[in-house]
Design a protein around this motif. Structure first.
Motif, PDB file in Angstrom:
ATOM      1  N   ARG A   1      41.200  49.051 -31.298  1.00 46.69           N
ATOM      2  CA  ARG A   1      39.792  49.097 -30.897  1.00 46.69           C
ATOM      3  C   ARG A   1      39.654  48.804 -29.404  1.00 46.69           C
ATOM      4  NH1 ARG A   1      36.176  44.844 -33.730  1.00 46.69           N
ATOM      5  NH2 ARG A   1      38.106  44.880 -34.880  1.00 46.69           N
ATOM      6  N   ARG A   2      40.389  47.827 -28.899  1.00 46.29           N
ATOM      7  CA  ARG A   2      40.346  47.484 -27.475  1.00 46.29           C
ATOM      8  C   ARG A   2      40.837  48.654 -26.626  1.00 46.29           C
ATOM      9  NH1 ARG A   2      43.602  42.403 -25.859  1.00 46.29           N
ATOM     10  NH2 ARG A   2      42.374  41.698 -27.612  1.00 46.29           N
ATOM     11  N   ARG A   3      41.888  49.333 -27.069  1.00 52.59           N
ATOM     12  CA  ARG A   3      42.401  50.485 -26.312  1.00 52.59           C
ATOM     13  C   ARG A   3      41.382  51.616 -26.259  1.00 52.59           C
ATOM     14  NH1 ARG A   3      48.607  50.727 -28.542  1.00 52.59           N
ATOM     15  NH2 ARG A   3      49.348  48.934 -27.370  1.00 52.59           N
ATOM     16  N   ILE A   4      40.704  51.858 -27.375  1.00 54.14           N
ATOM     17  CA  ILE A   4      39.687  52.916 -27.411  1.00 54.14           C
ATOM     18  C   ILE A   4      38.533  52.583 -26.481  1.00 54.14           C
ATOM     19  CG2 ILE A   4      37.954  54.019 -28.879  1.00 54.14           C
ATOM     20  CD1 ILE A   4      39.981  53.823 -31.176  1.00 54.14           C
ATOM     21  N   VAL A   5      38.067  51.343 -26.532  1.00 51.08           N
ATOM     22  CA  VAL A   5      36.953  50.930 -25.670  1.00 51.08           C
ATOM     23  C   VAL A   5      37.356  51.013 -24.201  1.00 51.08           C
ATOM     24  CG1 VAL A   5      35.516  48.956 -25.008  1.00 51.08           C
ATOM     25  CG2 VAL A   5      35.852  49.513 -27.421  1.00 51.08           C
ATOM     26  N   LEU A   6      38.553  50.564 -23.869  1.00 47.14           N
ATOM     27  CA  LEU A   6      39.015  50.634 -22.477  1.00 47.14           C
ATOM     28  C   LEU A   6      39.184  52.076 -22.005  1.00 47.14           C
ATOM     29  CD1 LEU A   6      41.541  47.657 -22.281  1.00 47.14           C
ATOM     30  CD2 LEU A   6      39.248  47.812 -21.295  1.00 47.14           C
ATOM     31  N   ALA A   7      39.631  52.960 -22.884  1.00 46.25           N
ATOM     32  CA  ALA A   7      39.769  54.370 -22.511  1.00 46.25           C
ATOM     33  C   ALA A   7      38.392  54.992 -22.262  1.00 46.25           C
ATOM     34  CB  ALA A   7      40.506  55.134 -23.614  1.00 46.25           C
ATOM     35  N   MET A   8      37.425  54.662 -23.119  1.00 47.54           N
ATOM     36  CA  MET A   8      36.072  55.179 -22.903  1.00 47.54           C
ATOM     37  C   MET A   8      35.480  54.626 -21.610  1.00 47.54           C
ATOM     38  SD  MET A   8      34.725  54.967 -26.844  1.00 47.54           S
ATOM     39  CE  MET A   8      33.024  55.158 -26.407  1.00 47.54           C
ATOM     40  N   LEU A   9      35.702  53.358 -21.323  1.00 45.72           N
ATOM     41  CA  LEU A   9      35.212  52.752 -20.084  1.00 45.72           C
ATOM     42  C   LEU A   9      35.867  53.400 -18.873  1.00 45.72           C
ATOM     43  CD1 LEU A   9      33.498  50.550 -18.745  1.00 45.72           C
ATOM     44  CD2 LEU A   9      35.472  49.025 -18.950  1.00 45.72           C
ATOM     45  N   ALA A  10      37.153  53.682 -18.956  1.00 45.06           N
ATOM     46  CA  ALA A  10      37.849  54.324 -17.836  1.00 45.06           C
ATOM     47  C   ALA A  10      37.316  55.735 -17.611  1.00 45.06           C
ATOM     48  CB  ALA A  10      39.353  54.365 -18.116  1.00 45.06           C
ATOM     49  N   ALA A  11      37.071  56.491 -18.693  1.00 39.39           N
ATOM     50  CA  ALA A  11      36.519  57.840 -18.547  1.00 39.39           C
ATOM     51  C   ALA A  11      35.131  57.787 -17.921  1.00 39.39           C
ATOM     52  CB  ALA A  11      36.461  58.536 -19.907  1.00 39.39           C
ATOM     53  N   PHE A  12      34.308  56.836 -18.346  1.00 40.45           N
ATOM     54  CA  PHE A  12      32.972  56.691 -17.767  1.00 40.45           C
ATOM     55  C   PHE A  12      33.056  56.338 -16.287  1.00 40.45           C
ATOM     56  CE2 PHE A  12      29.491  53.889 -16.544  1.00 40.45           C
ATOM     57  CZ  PHE A  12      28.426  54.753 -16.720  1.00 40.45           C
ATOM     58  N   ALA A  13      33.956  55.421 -15.933  1.00 36.63           N
ATOM     59  CA  ALA A  13      34.092  55.000 -14.539  1.00 36.63           C
ATOM     60  C   ALA A  13      34.530  56.171 -13.658  1.00 36.63           C
ATOM     61  CB  ALA A  13      35.081  53.843 -14.436  1.00 36.63           C
ATOM     62  N   VAL A  14      35.470  56.970 -14.151  1.00 40.23           N
ATOM     63  CA  VAL A  14      35.942  58.119 -13.365  1.00 40.23           C
ATOM     64  C   VAL A  14      34.806  59.126 -13.165  1.00 40.23           C
ATOM     65  CG1 VAL A  14      37.472  60.126 -13.447  1.00 40.23           C
ATOM     66  CG2 VAL A  14      38.369  57.863 -13.963  1.00 40.23           C
ATOM     67  N   LEU A  15      34.069  59.431 -14.213  1.00 33.68           N
ATOM     68  CA  LEU A  15      32.956  60.382 -14.088  1.00 33.68           C
ATOM     69  C   LEU A  15      31.844  59.839 -13.193  1.00 33.68           C
ATOM     70  CD1 LEU A  15      32.753  61.771 -17.722  1.00 33.68           C
ATOM     71  CD2 LEU A  15      33.528  62.963 -15.660  1.00 33.68           C
ATOM     72  N   ALA A  16      31.559  58.538 -13.277  1.00 32.53           N
ATOM     73  CA  ALA A  16      30.518  57.944 -12.438  1.00 32.53           C
ATOM     74  C   ALA A  16      30.934  57.979 -10.968  1.00 32.53           C
ATOM     75  CB  ALA A  16      30.246  56.513 -12.879  1.00 32.53           C
TER      76      ALA A  16
ATOM     77  N   TYR B   1      33.058  60.094  -9.595  1.00 31.02           N
ATOM     78  CA  TYR B   1      33.044  61.487  -9.170  1.00 31.02           C
ATOM     79  C   TYR B   1      31.623  61.934  -8.838  1.00 31.02           C
ATOM     80  CZ  TYR B   1      33.008  66.550  -9.371  1.00 31.02           C
ATOM     81  OH  TYR B   1      32.786  67.866  -9.084  1.00 31.02           O
ATOM     82  N   THR B   2      30.669  61.595  -9.718  1.00 30.85           N
ATOM     83  CA  THR B   2      29.281  61.984  -9.490  1.00 30.85           C
ATOM     84  C   THR B   2      28.749  61.358  -8.209  1.00 30.85           C
ATOM     85  OG1 THR B   2      28.955  62.152 -11.869  1.00 30.85           O
ATOM     86  CG2 THR B   2      26.985  62.002 -10.518  1.00 30.85           C
ATOM     87  N   PHE B   3      29.025  60.071  -8.006  1.00 30.79           N
ATOM     88  CA  PHE B   3      28.572  59.389  -6.795  1.00 30.79           C
ATOM     89  C   PHE B   3      29.219  59.991  -5.554  1.00 30.79           C
ATOM     90  CE2 PHE B   3      29.113  56.000  -3.641  1.00 30.79           C
ATOM     91  CZ  PHE B   3      27.779  55.730  -3.382  1.00 30.79           C
ATOM     92  N   GLY B   4      30.511  60.229  -5.613  1.00 31.07           N
ATOM     93  CA  GLY B   4      31.213  60.811  -4.470  1.00 31.07           C
ATOM     94  C   GLY B   4      30.708  62.208  -4.139  1.00 31.07           C
ATOM     95  N   ARG B   5      30.453  63.006  -5.146  1.00 31.23           N
ATOM     96  CA  ARG B   5      29.931  64.362  -4.930  1.00 31.23           C
ATOM     97  C   ARG B   5      28.536  64.317  -4.310  1.00 31.23           C
ATOM     98  NH1 ARG B   5      32.002  69.389  -4.313  1.00 31.23           N
ATOM     99  NH2 ARG B   5      30.313  70.846  -4.654  1.00 31.23           N
TER     100      ARG B   5
END
Length: 70
Positions: A6-21, A23-27
């Motif tokens: 469960r911790r790995r899934i939550v951390l993976a989702m958090l990492a995906a959100f952080a990368v997309l956020a 990217y959006t801010f940088g763009r």
């Protein structure tokens, strides 16, 4: 699910959100001011017509809050 999975899934989702956020801010920062060399045209907004209070013909004066009139 076990806590470790469960911790790995939550951390993976958090990492995906952080990368997309990021990217959006940088763009958005990159695109600021890029109008292909064109400038925004500005001008006067013009005169604004404001509504006037309606005249009452029945000799009743409505109370105006914040004034001395009754």
């Amino acid at each position: 699910l076990p806590p470790k999975t469960r911790r790995r899934i939550v951390l993976a989702m958090l990492a995906a959100f952080a990368v997309l956020a990021l990217y959006t801010f940088g763009r958005a920062v990159y695109d600021i001011g890029r109008n292909d060399g064109s400038h925004m045209e500005t001008g006067h907004a013009g005169r604004v017509e404001l509504p006037t209070p309606a005249e009452t013909g029945n000799h009743l004066t409505p109370y105006l809050y914040g004034t001395d009139k009754e």
